[in-house]
Enzyme design. Structure first.
Site, PDB file in Angstrom:
ATOM      1  CG  ASP A  86      -2.209   0.707   0.947  1.00  0.00           C
ATOM      2  OD1 ASP A  86      -2.394   1.991   0.324  1.00  0.00           O
ATOM      3  OD2 ASP A  86      -3.195   0.115   1.274  1.00  0.00           O
TER       4      ASP A  86
ATOM      5  N   GLY B 293       4.580   1.209  -1.517  1.00  0.00           N
ATOM      6  CA  GLY B 293       4.606   1.668  -2.819  1.00  0.00           C
ATOM      7  C   GLY B 293       3.274   1.930  -3.530  1.00  0.00           C
ATOM      8  CG  ASP B 294       1.632   4.983  -6.999  1.00  0.00           C
ATOM      9  OD1 ASP B 294       0.895   4.246  -7.733  1.00  0.00           O
ATOM     10  OD2 ASP B 294       1.184   6.065  -6.700  1.00  0.00           O
ATOM     11  CG  PHE B 295      -1.513   0.019  -7.143  1.00  0.00           C
ATOM     12  CD1 PHE B 295      -2.542   0.761  -8.124  1.00  0.00           C
ATOM     13  CD2 PHE B 295      -2.333  -0.365  -5.944  1.00  0.00           C
ATOM     14  CE1 PHE B 295      -3.638   1.371  -7.756  1.00  0.00           C
ATOM     15  CE2 PHE B 295      -3.456   0.425  -5.567  1.00  0.00           C
ATOM     16  CZ  PHE B 295      -4.191   0.981  -6.385  1.00  0.00           C
TER      17      PHE B 295
ATOM     18  CG  HIS C 268     -14.569  -0.938  -7.715  1.00  0.00           C
ATOM     19  ND1 HIS C 268     -15.701  -1.056  -6.932  1.00  0.00           N
ATOM     20  CD2 HIS C 268     -13.518  -0.524  -6.696  1.00  0.00           C
ATOM     21  CE1 HIS C 268     -15.687  -0.643  -5.755  1.00  0.00           C
ATOM     22  NE2 HIS C 268     -14.324  -0.403  -5.475  1.00  0.00           N
TER      23      HIS C 268
END
Lengths: 338, 338
Positions: B199, B225-227, B245
């Site tokens: 996250d 992290g940043d996905f 979504h």
């Protein structure tokens, strides 16, 4: 922690405003009026109703999943009930109530917590305006609104015609009659009855047009007046529907006394609305309607059948009883001693 | 006119926001947290929670009538489910989700018609703000929010631990993990598993505190992290819950590709949320959640199991299948070929 408990029913209720608002927006957008012309696919609906393609299909399929639309081979059409009650071009349209809920009640209920903390209404009154005063000054809006009231009174009017012993009486006047839904249904069923409806003067021409459309102008007439500043007209039976809950206890008692005074000995008063069950634990709609009176009025509240019977007895009525009408509504009947 | 049709179900749905908002206000006011201390009568509750006497009883009896409270001899107490899930002092509290719905979603959904007409979100984005950016900058609010996410993921996490063949895998990492609800439930059930949660960095200490409270710090660690801007960490099983979504189709495909790249041959991706039924006519909550994505995001939307299986196949996954989890949620599983 009980392994059998899940938060689903809590989350379902808490997010229940989603499905509710989807239907209100569908009425606002005119989905059901449009589909009354015939089935359409999502692309046609998107263009015809000037929707954005992003969520049109999700919106329509939501309405399918809650039973408001049907879908066959990608074409959407109205369900039987929405075709009858939500097509603006049919006389059975009840969407006026939902249009009002969408434009006014939904945002006003957003301040329910403030209402519960202060006891003050959260509608136009907060900015010094009065919805009903403005409504009665605008003839077109008034006609739409009074017609919406007919839609929501129709179920009660049918059962009221069935269940009350109308053969014992000659005349009936409906107090706060709007278009005259109740007297029209009762007079249609019982050719011996005459009377009419009492409401503020601007409702007169709307009442007369509605009554004439049923060929009843010779038996039902309009009685103009204000039920606080004027005496009530006299008839064997007086009816007060969706009316007492708008007012404080003192005002309720005043209106019941005025009805008592206007009735002949042996005459009957019928009060009907979403009367709360005496144990105050099963008629959710009646309890919520009382919270709606908190939002909408200075002092109004809904009440149980036992409450109403006791107020009726206090002003002199005898032989009071409560009987179920349509859906969450009931009537409370009281007889003036001969 | 069909005499058997009544407008009741239409009016019930259209005014469904009343009961929903009553529950949301009860959570906001703290009714359930207060009554977790023991039964109280309406006068005590009115004083203790600083309500106005005008409508306190109507409010409480409404909550009784919808099963959220119980009443015996005039004393109100929590129902079993509300005592467990709506008392702020219990770890099982899910009210954070409803507090957010009350403060944000209820007013934003008031603009549903505008959203449907324009395709634009109706949340803080309308005034150039971003809810999630602001949330991740406020440590206390973030902790409350991530804890609320645990509440709504717990049902799924239990079923996910039951239904997925965890004995075939050694490691699991949950992408967008919040507090780590899913890895904690799975690792608690399967002592051979290790892994953790991925996250944004501010979630790290909150994740670590939650994981440590279950004694799992030796097996589950935080992956910051940043996905979108970082590669995903590698594990035998990657999980994406209530995540896809939020994003456009291109972004969904990008995230699925990144998961594919991070998995070893034979590894599994589990996507779960309120997956819409393939025929798009029964999972009302999933369809409404997609409208909520319209309100809340630039391009997000919910999708069917078949949609997700086809996207998974497009990026290389094989042996995809859909299986029901808790309530309206399902998981879609795909395997990376060895």
């Amino acid at each position: 922690m009980d392994e059998h408990l899940t938060p689903e029913s809590i989350l379902h209720l808490g997010l229940g405003f989603w499905a509710s608002k989807a239907l209100l927006s569908a009425v606002e957008i005119g989905v059901f009026t449009h589909l009354a012309n015939g089935p359409r696919d999502d692309e046609e609906i998107c263009v015809d109703l000037e929707l954005h393609p992003r969520a049109t299909k999700d919106f329509l399929d939501t309405l399918v999943s809650v039973g408001m639309l049907e879908r066959t081979d990608g074409k959407y059409r109205n369900a039987a009930a929405t075709d009858l009650f939500l097509d603006r071009n049919k006389p059975s349209y009840v969407g006026g109530m939902l249009e009002m809920a969408n434009a006014r009640l939904y945002p006003f209920w957003g301040s329910l917590t403030e209402a519960l903390k202060t006891g003050h209404p959260q509608n136009e009154a907060k900015v010094g305006e009065n919805f009903f005063t403005a409504l009665y000054e605008d003839a077109d809006r008034l006609e739409q609104f009074l017609h919406a009231m007919t839609g929501i009174s129709m179920g009660d009017a049918h059962v009221l015609a069935d269940k009350f012993p109308w053969d014992r009486y000659e005349t009936v006047i409906d107090i706060g009659t709007a278009e005259g839904c109740v007297p029209v249904q009762v007079a249609t069923r019982y050719p011996h009855l005459s009377g009419g409806g009492f409401d503020l003067p601007p409702a007169g021409s709307i009442f007369e047009k509605y009554v004439a459309s049923f060929g009843l102008a010779d038996r039902l007439r309009f009685y103009p007046g204000d039920f606080f500043s004027d005496p009530l007209p006299s008839a064997d039976v007086l009816v007060m529907g969706h009316l007492l809950h708008d007012w404080s206890l003192d005002e309720k008692l005043l209106l019941l006394r005025k009805a008592y005074d206007a009735l002949p000995g042996g005459g009957a008063l019928i009060v009907y609305e979403s009367i709360i069950d005496d144990d105050r634990r099963s008629n959710t709609f009646g309890l919520l309607m009382s919270l709606n009176m908190l939002i909408e009025t200075q002092d109004g509240f809904d009440y149980t059948g036992a409450d109403c019977q006791s107020w009726m007895s206090e002003v002199g009525f005898r032989d009071t009883y409560v009987e179920a009408l349509a859906g969450p509504d009931s009537m409370v009947v009281g007889i003036k001693p001969s």
